[in-house]
Enzyme design. Structure first.
Site, PDB file in Angstrom:
ATOM      1  N   THR A 180      -7.980  21.926  19.218  1.00  0.00           N
ATOM      2  CA  THR A 180      -6.556  21.753  19.397  1.00  0.00           C
ATOM      3  C   THR A 180      -5.829  21.631  18.151  1.00  0.00           C
ATOM      4  OG1 THR A 180      -7.222  20.548  21.245  1.00  0.00           O
ATOM      5  CG2 THR A 180      -5.003  20.257  20.652  1.00  0.00           C
ATOM      6  N   GLY A 181      -6.506  20.952  17.010  1.00  0.00           N
ATOM      7  CA  GLY A 181      -5.777  20.536  15.836  1.00  0.00           C
ATOM      8  C   GLY A 181      -5.502  22.026  15.208  1.00  0.00           C
TER       9      GLY A 181
ATOM     10  N   GLY B 104      -6.852  14.591  17.495  1.00  0.00           N
ATOM     11  CA  GLY B 104      -7.586  14.821  18.526  1.00  0.00           C
ATOM     12  C   GLY B 104      -8.746  15.793  18.164  1.00  0.00           C
ATOM     13  N   SER B 105      -9.117  16.994  19.049  1.00  0.00           N
ATOM     14  CA  SER B 105     -10.184  17.665  18.645  1.00  0.00           C
ATOM     15  C   SER B 105      -9.722  18.786  17.551  1.00  0.00           C
ATOM     16  CB  SER B 105     -10.758  18.309  20.081  1.00  0.00           C
ATOM     17  OG  SER B 105      -9.826  19.263  20.534  1.00  0.00           O
TER      18      SER B 105
ATOM     19  N   GLU C  75      -5.842  14.337  12.148  1.00  0.00           N
ATOM     20  CA  GLU C  75      -6.985  13.224  12.262  1.00  0.00           C
ATOM     21  C   GLU C  75      -8.059  13.876  13.221  1.00  0.00           C
ATOM     22  OE1 GLU C  75      -7.501  11.063  10.339  1.00  0.00           O
ATOM     23  OE2 GLU C  75      -5.676  10.544   9.317  1.00  0.00           O
TER      24      GLU C  75
ATOM     25  N   LYS D 266       3.659  12.078  22.399  1.00  0.00           N
ATOM     26  CA  LYS D 266       2.914  12.716  23.647  1.00  0.00           C
ATOM     27  C   LYS D 266       1.566  12.162  23.765  1.00  0.00           C
ATOM     28  CE  LYS D 266       0.638  15.627  25.114  1.00  0.00           C
ATOM     29  NZ  LYS D 266      -0.644  15.322  26.205  1.00  0.00           N
TER      30      LYS D 266
ATOM     31  N   LEU E 177      -5.034  11.899  29.917  1.00  0.00           N
ATOM     32  CA  LEU E 177      -6.175  10.943  30.567  1.00  0.00           C
ATOM     33  C   LEU E 177      -5.925   9.458  30.506  1.00  0.00           C
ATOM     34  CD1 LEU E 177      -9.175  12.986  29.043  1.00  0.00           C
ATOM     35  CD2 LEU E 177      -8.223  12.993  31.523  1.00  0.00           C
TER      36      LEU E 177
ATOM     37  N   CYS F 205     -14.048   8.909  17.037  1.00  0.00           N
ATOM     38  CA  CYS F 205     -14.191   9.897  15.960  1.00  0.00           C
ATOM     39  C   CYS F 205     -14.829   9.751  14.984  1.00  0.00           C
ATOM     40  CB  CYS F 205     -12.752  10.388  15.512  1.00  0.00           C
ATOM     41  SG  CYS F 205     -12.054   8.861  14.917  1.00  0.00           S
TER      42      CYS F 205
ATOM     43  N   GLU G 284     -20.073  17.509  17.495  1.00  0.00           N
ATOM     44  CA  GLU G 284     -19.688  16.149  18.117  1.00  0.00           C
ATOM     45  C   GLU G 284     -20.088  15.977  19.468  1.00  0.00           C
ATOM     46  OE1 GLU G 284     -15.354  15.593  18.212  1.00  0.00           O
ATOM     47  OE2 GLU G 284     -15.785  13.781  17.062  1.00  0.00           O
TER      48      GLU G 284
ATOM     49  N   ASP H 182      -7.312   2.396  32.593  1.00  0.00           N
ATOM     50  CA  ASP H 182      -6.936   3.776  32.154  1.00  0.00           C
ATOM     51  C   ASP H 182      -7.933   4.347  31.493  1.00  0.00           C
ATOM     52  OD1 ASP H 182      -5.099   5.675  32.417  1.00  0.00           O
ATOM     53  OD2 ASP H 182      -4.030   5.229  30.600  1.00  0.00           O
TER      54      ASP H 182
HETATM   55  P1  NAD Z   1      -7.827  17.005  22.718  1.00  0.00           P
HETATM   56  O1  NAD Z   1      -7.810  17.843  21.328  1.00  0.00           O
HETATM   57  O2  NAD Z   1      -8.275  17.623  23.858  1.00  0.00           O
HETATM   58  O3  NAD Z   1      -6.391  16.203  22.987  1.00  0.00           O
HETATM   59  C1  NAD Z   1      -5.438  15.384  22.004  1.00  0.00           C
HETATM   60  C2  NAD Z   1      -4.192  15.972  22.407  1.00  0.00           C
HETATM   61  O4  NAD Z   1      -3.801  17.057  22.334  1.00  0.00           O
HETATM   62  C3  NAD Z   1      -3.817  15.432  24.090  1.00  0.00           C
HETATM   63  O5  NAD Z   1      -2.712  14.597  24.055  1.00  0.00           O
HETATM   64  C4  NAD Z   1      -3.649  16.889  24.469  1.00  0.00           C
HETATM   65  O6  NAD Z   1      -2.905  16.884  25.743  1.00  0.00           O
HETATM   66  C5  NAD Z   1      -3.077  17.529  23.411  1.00  0.00           C
HETATM   67  N1  NAD Z   1      -3.223  18.836  23.510  1.00  0.00           N
HETATM   68  C6  NAD Z   1      -4.016  19.847  24.204  1.00  0.00           C
HETATM   69  N2  NAD Z   1      -3.826  21.065  24.026  1.00  0.00           N
HETATM   70  C7  NAD Z   1      -2.767  20.957  23.399  1.00  0.00           C
HETATM   71  C8  NAD Z   1      -1.941  22.078  22.827  1.00  0.00           C
HETATM   72  N3  NAD Z   1      -2.219  23.478  23.225  1.00  0.00           N
HETATM   73  N4  NAD Z   1      -0.718  21.920  22.067  1.00  0.00           N
HETATM   74  C9  NAD Z   1      -0.478  20.679  21.786  1.00  0.00           C
HETATM   75  N5  NAD Z   1      -1.234  19.715  22.150  1.00  0.00           N
HETATM   76  C10 NAD Z   1      -2.255  19.802  23.172  1.00  0.00           C
HETATM   77  O7  NAD Z   1      -8.788  15.868  22.294  1.00  0.00           O
HETATM   78  P2  NAD Z   1      -9.044  14.592  23.059  1.00  0.00           P
HETATM   79  O8  NAD Z   1     -10.102  15.005  23.920  1.00  0.00           O
HETATM   80  O9  NAD Z   1      -8.010  13.666  23.546  1.00  0.00           O
HETATM   81  O10 NAD Z   1      -9.738  13.547  21.849  1.00  0.00           O
HETATM   82  C11 NAD Z   1     -10.939  13.558  21.317  1.00  0.00           C
HETATM   83  C12 NAD Z   1     -11.096  14.184  19.783  1.00  0.00           C
HETATM   84  O11 NAD Z   1     -10.373  13.434  19.109  1.00  0.00           O
HETATM   85  C13 NAD Z   1     -12.302  13.903  19.319  1.00  0.00           C
HETATM   86  O12 NAD Z   1     -12.678  15.460  18.730  1.00  0.00           O
HETATM   87  C14 NAD Z   1     -12.208  13.179  18.381  1.00  0.00           C
HETATM   88  O13 NAD Z   1     -13.151  13.083  17.349  1.00  0.00           O
HETATM   89  C15 NAD Z   1     -10.989  13.340  17.769  1.00  0.00           C
HETATM   90  N6  NAD Z   1     -10.490  11.855  17.515  1.00  0.00           N
HETATM   91  C16 NAD Z   1      -9.997  11.950  16.103  1.00  0.00           C
HETATM   92  C17 NAD Z   1      -9.584  10.681  15.554  1.00  0.00           C
HETATM   93  C18 NAD Z   1      -9.654  10.420  13.915  1.00  0.00           C
HETATM   94  O14 NAD Z   1      -8.985   9.556  13.470  1.00  0.00           O
HETATM   95  N7  NAD Z   1     -10.115  11.430  13.194  1.00  0.00           N
HETATM   96  C19 NAD Z   1      -9.491   9.360  16.203  1.00  0.00           C
HETATM   97  C20 NAD Z   1      -9.572   9.669  17.672  1.00  0.00           C
HETATM   98  C21 NAD Z   1     -10.013  10.922  18.247  1.00  0.00           C
END
Ligand code: NAD
Length: 491
Positions: A234-235, A230-231, A252, A177, A181, A286, A385, A91
């Site tokens: 989105t955060g 996540g990013s 995070e 959720k 990917l 991250c 990043e 995956d």
């Molecule tokens: P992303 O923000 O694109 O997606 C993360 C999640 O959010 C996914 O499940 C996605 O489907 C969901 N999402 C997307 N749009 C949304 C919305 N509008 N509302 C609610 N949920 C939504 O991030 P990614 O590409 O999956 O992951 C990479 C990022 O995660 C990098 O920036 C990385 O640094 C960060 N990350 C941080 C940590 C940490 O512990 N600080 C750990 C792992 C990854």
């Protein structure tokens, strides 16, 4: 591979019948069609979690009872370790030994929070000393409610465990959720919950796209807490949704973590930890130490050794024996990383190696590990990043300059420092504005220690007892123990 969502203890087909492609990043081929949840499924999942929290036994059980379920889940993960690790490789693309390591950590995380759930029985009531003898007071810790967890693709099952295990230990119920990917192993967590006889509705898993499944979860009024990894963009959206209903939130997010290498470091150790700090998991970490600052006297020799070793890294599909670098997660990610390297070069950085597709790996999203030097301080490569196998190196002169360069970032997730002078490393560690500081290494992560970022890298801490606190509320209960009338209105 699962084709249904896990809601209220049962496997259910998405109400609108949708599905989405899951690709193997090593081939770019479709390997599965996963169930695509939409707002109606998310609503059903939140209602199930709400019922399990408001009416079910879960939040009212002793911590020791919840711990038994968590230990059963850990045992199930350990039993299926090989199967789950293989699914993770398929995956996500990561090399099999890394996937095995992740899945072992998943089991360890459930075991750790089982112990914390047991300990909670002895620490959930704290007497409060009051200056007024007419009252006695205590602080009680209680589960926060229904938690919504939204996670990324880089450590698919591990990121799920970091949220599911402490939430369940605290007595919360959850809707998870995963990233669209990498939905495969998160769905298996449903089967693991069933094997452990977890009460219905305690854990619900909805796979789907961010806007279709993540957004309705973050906006749902039945959710008390949002835990997001996540990013940053989105955060920010999740935080805005949370603000509407004043939901509790932990974030995070991303990073651009510095690694400071002083001239008295052992060059071989420095090279090894730089490699581990940025090329492990294809640099899609991250906390990756993507900005390396090397003191002048060591810089040229170190860069030469770094390039030499980076060129030797075995790039291959994750299931290949000896593979140390797998494919990036997607075609989109490959293009993003490639574009970041091109921009860096136009902005004045020098590419010493990598950044291209390796010969013989025409399928999938493979990229040779890249070393960029003389990266300008105001360039995108230095400030943003990249989330790929790209290390940016710069030189520094004094300790003060190194600390200033390290802290000059909107991120503050992690940092690392290497020197044979312990006093110096302690001094520098205390000055670095980051939630995690590694000394003489980069990346080793322990379930027991707090994890999270300063500045735009996030809010709150996961892991350790801080991870449990994320899912607990604090209530004061104050009792009047004096029989005399209060005498304010009625004299
Ligand atoms: P992303 O923000 O694109 O997606 C993360 C999640 O959010 C996914 O499940 C996605 O489907 C969901 N999402 C997307 N749009 C949304 C919305 N509008 N509302 C609610 N949920 C939504 O991030 P990614 O590409 O999956 O992951 C990479 C990022 O995660 C990098 O920036 C990385 O640094 C960060 N990350 C941080 C940590 C940490 O512990 N600080 C750990 C792992 C990854």
């Amino acid at each position: 591979m699962r084709t249904q969502l896990f809601i209220d203890g049962r496997w259910t087909t998405p109400l609108e019948g949708g599905s989405f492609d899951v690709l193997d990043p090593a081939t770019g081929k479709v390997i599965h069609r996963a169930p695509a949840a939409t707002a109606v499924d998310v609503d059903a999942a939140v209602r199930a979690a709400r019922r399990a929290f408001d009416e079910g036994p879960w939040p009212r059980m002793k911590g020791a009872q919840r711990a038994r379920y968590l230990r059963a889940m850990a045992a199930s993960v350990r039993r299926r370790l090989e199967e789950l690790a293989t699914l993770e490789v398929l995956d996500n693309g990561k090399p099999l030994p890394e996937a095995r390591w992740d899945i072992g950590d998943v089991a360890g995380c459930f075991e750790y929070y089982a112990t914390l759930a047991e300990e909670l029985d002895n620490h959930d009531i704290e007497p409060i000393a009051l200056p007024d003898p007419r009252f006695v007071s205590k602080a009680v810790r209680e589960p926060l409610g229904v938690a919504g967890a939204i996670i990324p693709w880089n450590f698919p099952l591990l990121m799920a465990a970091w949220k599911v295990a402490p939430a369940l230990a605290a007595g919360c119920t959850m809707v998870l959720k995963p990233s669209e990917l990498t939905p495969l192993t998160a769905l298996e967590l449903g089967a693991i919950a069933q094997e452990a006889d977890l009460p219905a509705g305690v854990l619900n898993i909805v796979t789907g796209l961010g806007p279709d499944a993540g957004q309705p979860l973050s906006e749902h009024p039945g959710v008390d807490k949002l835990a997001f990894t996540g990013s940053v963009p989105t955060g920010a959206k999740i935080m805005a949704s949370a603000a509407r209903d004043i939901k509790n939130i932990s974030l995070e997010l991303g990073g651009k973590s510095p690694f400071l290498i002083f001239e008295d470091s052992d060059i071989e150790k420095a090279v090894e930890w730089i490699l581990f700090g940025i090329f492990w998991n294809q640099g899609q970490v991250c906390s990756a130490t993507s900005r390396v600052l090397v003191q002048d006297a060591l810089h040229d020799r170190l860069v030469a050794r770094l390039v030499e070793e980076a060129r030797k890294i075995k790039i291959a599909p994750g299931m290949t024996e000896g593979a140390l670098l797998g494919p990036l997660i997607s075609h989109g990610q490959f293009l993003k990383v490639r574009a970041a390297i091109d921009t860096a070069c136009t902005e004045g950085a020098k590419l010493l190696c990598g950044g291209v597709r390796p010969l013989g790996l025409e399928q999938g999203y493979f990229m040779e590990p890249a070393v960029l030097v003389d990266v300008p301080l105001d360039s995108q490569a230095w400030r943003e990043e990249i989330f790929g196998p790209v290390v940016c190196v710069r030189r520094f002169d004094t300790e003060a300059q190194a600390v200033a360069l390290a802290n000059d970032s909107r991120f503050g997730l992690a940092a690392a420092v290497m020197s044979s002078d312990d006093e110096r490393t302690e001094r520098v560690a205390s000055r670095l504005r980051a939630g995690i500081v590694w000394i003489n290494c980069s990346q080793p992560t322990f379930t027991e220690a707090p994890w999270g970022g300063y500045k735009q890298s996030g809010i709150g801490r996961e892991l350790g007892r801080w991870g449990l606190d994320n899912y607990l509320e604090t209530k004061q209960i104050t009792r009047l123990v004096d029989d005399k009338p209060w005498g304010w209105y009625i004299k």
